[in-house]
Design an enzyme around this catalytic site. Structure first.
Site, PDB file in Angstrom:
ATOM      1  N   LYS A 206       0.950  -1.217   0.185  1.00 14.42           N
ATOM      2  CA  LYS A 206       0.075  -0.106  -0.090  1.00 14.42           C
ATOM      3  C   LYS A 206       0.944   1.260  -0.170  1.00 14.42           C
ATOM      4  O   LYS A 206       0.691   2.145  -0.585  1.00 14.42           O
ATOM      5  CB  LYS A 206      -0.835  -0.004   0.994  1.00 14.42           C
ATOM      6  CG  LYS A 206      -1.710   1.284   1.446  1.00 14.42           C
ATOM      7  CD  LYS A 206      -2.709   1.254   2.627  1.00 14.42           C
ATOM      8  CE  LYS A 206      -3.269   2.591   3.203  1.00 14.42           C
ATOM      9  NZ  LYS A 206      -3.869   2.279   4.347  1.00 14.42           N
ATOM     10  N   GLU A 212      10.936  -4.895   3.560  1.00 18.14           N
ATOM     11  CA  GLU A 212      10.926  -6.145   3.181  1.00 18.14           C
ATOM     12  C   GLU A 212      10.407  -6.590   1.815  1.00 18.14           C
ATOM     13  O   GLU A 212      11.090  -7.175   0.924  1.00 18.14           O
ATOM     14  CB  GLU A 212      10.021  -7.041   4.237  1.00 18.14           C
ATOM     15  CG  GLU A 212      10.570  -7.257   5.712  1.00 18.14           C
ATOM     16  CD  GLU A 212       9.942  -6.188   6.375  1.00 18.14           C
ATOM     17  OE1 GLU A 212       9.611  -4.930   5.923  1.00 18.14           O
ATOM     18  OE2 GLU A 212       9.760  -6.426   7.621  1.00 18.14           O
ATOM     19  N   GLY A 267      -4.410  -1.731   5.853  1.00 16.51           N
ATOM     20  CA  GLY A 267      -3.564  -2.804   5.409  1.00 16.51           C
ATOM     21  C   GLY A 267      -4.328  -4.258   5.845  1.00 16.51           C
ATOM     22  O   GLY A 267      -4.591  -5.068   4.932  1.00 16.51           O
ATOM     23  N   ARG A 268      -4.663  -4.320   6.976  1.00 14.72           N
ATOM     24  CA  ARG A 268      -5.157  -5.558   7.669  1.00 14.72           C
ATOM     25  C   ARG A 268      -6.638  -5.869   7.018  1.00 14.72           C
ATOM     26  O   ARG A 268      -7.270  -6.932   7.397  1.00 14.72           O
ATOM     27  CB  ARG A 268      -5.102  -5.760   8.956  1.00 14.72           C
ATOM     28  CG  ARG A 268      -5.404  -4.608   9.883  1.00 14.72           C
ATOM     29  CD  ARG A 268      -5.183  -4.579  11.303  1.00 14.72           C
ATOM     30  NE  ARG A 268      -5.602  -3.290  12.055  1.00 14.72           N
ATOM     31  CZ  ARG A 268      -4.635  -2.200  11.858  1.00 14.72           C
ATOM     32  NH1 ARG A 268      -3.787  -2.090  11.250  1.00 14.72           N
ATOM     33  NH2 ARG A 268      -5.063  -1.256  12.761  1.00 14.72           N
ATOM     34  N   GLU A 353      -3.333  -6.125  15.669  1.00 13.88           N
ATOM     35  CA  GLU A 353      -3.022  -4.615  15.305  1.00 13.88           C
ATOM     36  C   GLU A 353      -4.067  -3.595  15.385  1.00 13.88           C
ATOM     37  O   GLU A 353      -3.918  -2.674  15.414  1.00 13.88           O
ATOM     38  CB  GLU A 353      -2.647  -4.950  13.466  1.00 13.88           C
ATOM     39  CG  GLU A 353      -1.528  -3.907  13.400  1.00 13.88           C
ATOM     40  CD  GLU A 353      -0.921  -4.015  12.085  1.00 13.88           C
ATOM     41  OE1 GLU A 353      -1.577  -4.591  11.129  1.00 13.88           O
ATOM     42  OE2 GLU A 353       0.291  -3.763  11.781  1.00 13.88           O
ATOM     43  N   HIS A 384      -3.213 -32.560  20.625  1.00 14.15           N
ATOM     44  CA  HIS A 384      -2.197 -33.197  21.004  1.00 14.15           C
ATOM     45  C   HIS A 384      -1.083 -32.478  21.574  1.00 14.15           C
ATOM     46  O   HIS A 384       0.152 -32.954  21.790  1.00 14.15           O
ATOM     47  CB  HIS A 384      -1.768 -34.178  20.066  1.00 14.15           C
ATOM     48  CG  HIS A 384      -2.692 -35.163  19.585  1.00 14.15           C
ATOM     49  ND1 HIS A 384      -3.049 -36.196  20.202  1.00 14.15           N
ATOM     50  CD2 HIS A 384      -3.812 -34.906  18.568  1.00 14.15           C
ATOM     51  CE1 HIS A 384      -4.410 -36.918  19.657  1.00 14.15           C
ATOM     52  NE2 HIS A 384      -4.664 -36.076  18.721  1.00 14.15           N
ATOM     53  N   LYS A 512       9.085  -0.203  11.819  1.00 12.13           N
ATOM     54  CA  LYS A 512       9.763   0.162  10.602  1.00 12.13           C
ATOM     55  C   LYS A 512      10.803   0.817  10.448  1.00 12.13           C
ATOM     56  O   LYS A 512      11.768   0.755   9.857  1.00 12.13           O
ATOM     57  CB  LYS A 512       8.462   0.618   9.613  1.00 12.13           C
ATOM     58  CG  LYS A 512       7.408  -0.370   9.371  1.00 12.13           C
ATOM     59  CD  LYS A 512       6.487  -0.055   7.982  1.00 12.13           C
ATOM     60  CE  LYS A 512       5.559  -0.909   7.634  1.00 12.13           C
ATOM     61  NZ  LYS A 512       4.660  -0.512   6.404  1.00 12.13           N
TER      62      LYS A 512
HETATM   63  O1  G6P Z   1       1.211  -2.511   2.089  1.00 12.56           O
HETATM   64  P1  G6P Z   1       2.503  -2.089   2.992  1.00 12.56           P
HETATM   65  O2  G6P Z   1       2.386  -0.544   2.977  1.00 12.56           O
HETATM   66  O3  G6P Z   1       3.671  -2.720   2.466  1.00 12.56           O
HETATM   67  O4  G6P Z   1       2.269  -2.477   4.612  1.00 12.56           O
HETATM   68  C1  G6P Z   1       2.311  -3.722   5.032  1.00 12.56           C
HETATM   69  C2  G6P Z   1       1.978  -3.901   6.300  1.00 12.56           C
HETATM   70  O5  G6P Z   1       2.709  -2.653   6.983  1.00 12.56           O
HETATM   71  C3  G6P Z   1       2.676  -2.835   8.364  1.00 12.56           C
HETATM   72  O6  G6P Z   1       3.242  -3.890   9.139  1.00 12.56           O
HETATM   73  C4  G6P Z   1       1.393  -2.474   9.057  1.00 12.56           C
HETATM   74  O7  G6P Z   1       1.271  -2.473  10.226  1.00 12.56           O
HETATM   75  C5  G6P Z   1       0.408  -3.587   8.074  1.00 12.56           C
HETATM   76  O8  G6P Z   1      -0.977  -3.238   8.569  1.00 12.56           O
HETATM   77  C6  G6P Z   1       0.771  -3.328   6.627  1.00 12.56           C
HETATM   78  O9  G6P Z   1      -0.226  -4.247   6.326  1.00 12.56           O
END
Ligand code: G6P
Length: 549
Positions: A206, A212, A267-268, A353, A384, A512
């Protein structure tokens, strides 16, 4: 006392908890043969039995009064109508618009967002169909066989887990591989197994700034070019999903290959947006559309059903009951279906989150517990291992069991065993086994009296452990859409009660920033004042081992 805990509805629940704490659920079942029938609700293909909870009718009505006092309905309406309820970021929260399958407009700052949403869905459909039909070819005119989907957090978990959950619906001929971790083992392993001429990279971010994802995409780009492709060939093999079109273009992604998303999608909560492109590529657009349809049906239920029969509200308020009035620290998710094994990890991000917060929307520090720890894994495996702690440990851990009544590609023997284990666990957690029962079981042994008593004590299961059971006919894309939206709204209701902003994530944002700062330290001067002595020492160890100094 905060404005929440001094509410009469909260105080009433505090009194109620004292009156029910010492009652065993098995006595309620004995006293009321209609308990199970009364404490169930059904919507969108999901059946919820919540009778194995430590609640009476009076408690349920007290919880619903708290929901009303917390203005859950008004807050819900504010979200659906595009109010900027994510106050710390000044944003609307409109993942529900992404699955708005009506002709109703949805406004953000006076502008209807639906035309853009629909245009993006059209673009996703067209692209998916061109890949599946073989019309979209790689630079050497070979059709695409592998998709490497790169993203992390919300740009990874939704697509990965939904694709996995809907395995029986996967499109033959195209295989999707997901990569999230910046640990090079993952991307390198995936790239080693695919042919660059037949591979499409879908980069999802986003913000287009996540370390990463950027690094994994750079590695994929070097691999692609290193295998003989030219810069101009990137257009046929790299697409991006992002709200930051400028950064994506600067990175080298062709403008036509960028699928947009918007800052009003968290994002989530983004699997319903173009972040779901890997789902489309894996299952076909029609199945993705069914996922949206299922979520939309749950949105409708959430908006229209009275609180007393509103599934997300019931689950949310039961969660509040245990978290705030019984001191439960965690909540376990137990899908009895192998393909749904990723759901606990998905809900973990969604819930933790969103509601892992300690100040209210007004900025006051809370004086009550907020989001619980979410964990779990597929049944029967957990039986188990960690179920021991749920049965006989000292913590109260409410559980959500879930089971499809029909499963594909399986003989009836396996499925009946799966179901019996699922139901058996809920029963054992609720009923437990008394000391007398355990003592009687040992009557045929030659133990002396003291040993028999001691062993019976170890075997005693207190029971009275709460659980919900969710059943569905089979896990179709539509049912999965409803199930995920159910948890989204459950989390929303709890956040509304706790008065927190469920839609920001400052703690994660800090991670981050720190990650990038330390990287500068690793590549430069680790003795910088930015680092404490422990971190300096860790960086120095890394530098020595990697001869960076
Ligand atoms: O989609 P991006 O901008 O790469 O972000 C990826 C992720 O980054 C962070 O960890 C946020 O807390 C997440 O909610 C998000 O989905």
């Amino acid at each position: 006392m905060s404005s929440l805990t001094h509410q009469p509805e909260w105080q009433h629940l505090k009194t109620l908890v004292e009156s029910v704490k010492d009652t065993h659920m098995r006595d309620w079942f004995k006293a009321d043969p209609r308990r199970a029938e009364k404490m169930q609700t059904e919507t969108c293909g999901l059946f919820l039995d919540y009778s194995k909870n430590r609640v009476t009718d009076e408690v349920m009505s007290g919880l619903m009064s708290l929901a009303r006092a917390g203005k859950v309905e008004q807050q819900r309406d504010a979200m659906f109508s595009g109010q900027p309820i994510n106050q710390t970021e000044g944003r609307a929260v409109l993942h529900t618009a992404l699955r708005n399958l009506t002709d109703e407009p949805v406004y953000v700052d006076g502008e209807d967002v639906m035309p853009e949403v629909k245009a993006t869905l059209d673009k996703m459909r067209a692209f998916t169909e061109s890949v599946h039909s073989g019309e979209h070819k790689g630079y050497t005119s070979k059709p695409i066989k592998d998709i490497v989907a790169i993203g992390i957090g919300g740009s990874f978990l939704g697509p990965k887990i939904m694709t996995e959950a809907l395995k029986p619906y996967q499109h033959e001929g195209v295989k999707v591989h997901f990569v999230a971790n910046v640990d090079g083992c993952h991307i390198n392993d995936v790239l080693a197994g695919v042919d660059h001429e037949e591979t499409l990279i879908v980069m999802s971010s986003k913000s287009f700034s996540t370390q990463e994802t950027l690094q994994n995409t750079k590695t994929a780009k070097s691999w692609f070019l290193g295998n003989g492709a030219a810069q101009k060939d990137i257009a046929k093999h790299f697409v991006a999903v992002s709200s930051n079109v400028k950064a994506a273009t600067e990175f080298g992604i062709a403008k036509d290959n960028i699928f947009p998303m918007w800052d009003w999608v968290g994002g989530r909560y983004s699997l319903w947006s173009a972040i779901g492109l890997p789902i489309c590529l894996s299952l076909g657009f029609d199945h993705f559309h069914s996922l949206l349809k299922g979520a939309h049906a749950m949105d409708k239920h959430f908006c229209e059903a009275p609180l007393e029969s509103n599934m997300p509200v019931i689950m949310a308020m039961l969660g509040i009951w245990y978290r705030n009035f019984f001191g439960a620290q965690s909540h376990v998710l137990l899908p009895y279906y192998h393909y749904l094994r990723g759901l606990p990890a998905y809900v973990q991000q969604l819930d933790m989150e969103s509601n892992g917060k300690q100040v209210t929307q007004q900025g006051d520090v809370v004086d009550y517990e907020t989001g619980p720890i979410i964990w779990g894994s597929e049944g029967t495996n957990g039986q188990h291992s960690f179920h021991q702690l749920i049965h006989q440990g000292t913590s109260l851990i409410p559980a959500d069991f879930m089971l499809p009544l029909n499963v594909p590609n399986q003989d009836d023997t396996h499925h009946a065993m799966l179901a019996s284990n699922c139901f058996g666990q809920t029963q054992a957690l609720m009923q437990g086994k008394t000391f007398d029962e355990c003592y009687a079981d040992l009557s045929d042994t030659d133990m002396d009296e003291a040993t028999r008593k001691a062993i019976a004590q170890h075997k005693t299961m207190p029971g009275n452990k709460p659980s919900n059971t969710l059943l569905f006919n089979s896990l179709t894309p539509e049912v999965l859409g409803s199930l995920v939206a159910l948890y989204e709204h459950k989390v929303f209701v709890q956040g509304a009660i706790w008065q927190v902003n469920s839609f920001d994530q400052w703690g994660v944002e800090l991670g981050k920033v720190l990650g990038n700062q330390v990287l500068d330290g690793i590549n430069g001067d680790a003795s910088s004042e930015k680092f404490d002595a422990s971190t300096q020492q860790l960086i120095a160890h890394f530098q020595r081992a990697n001869a960076l100094k």
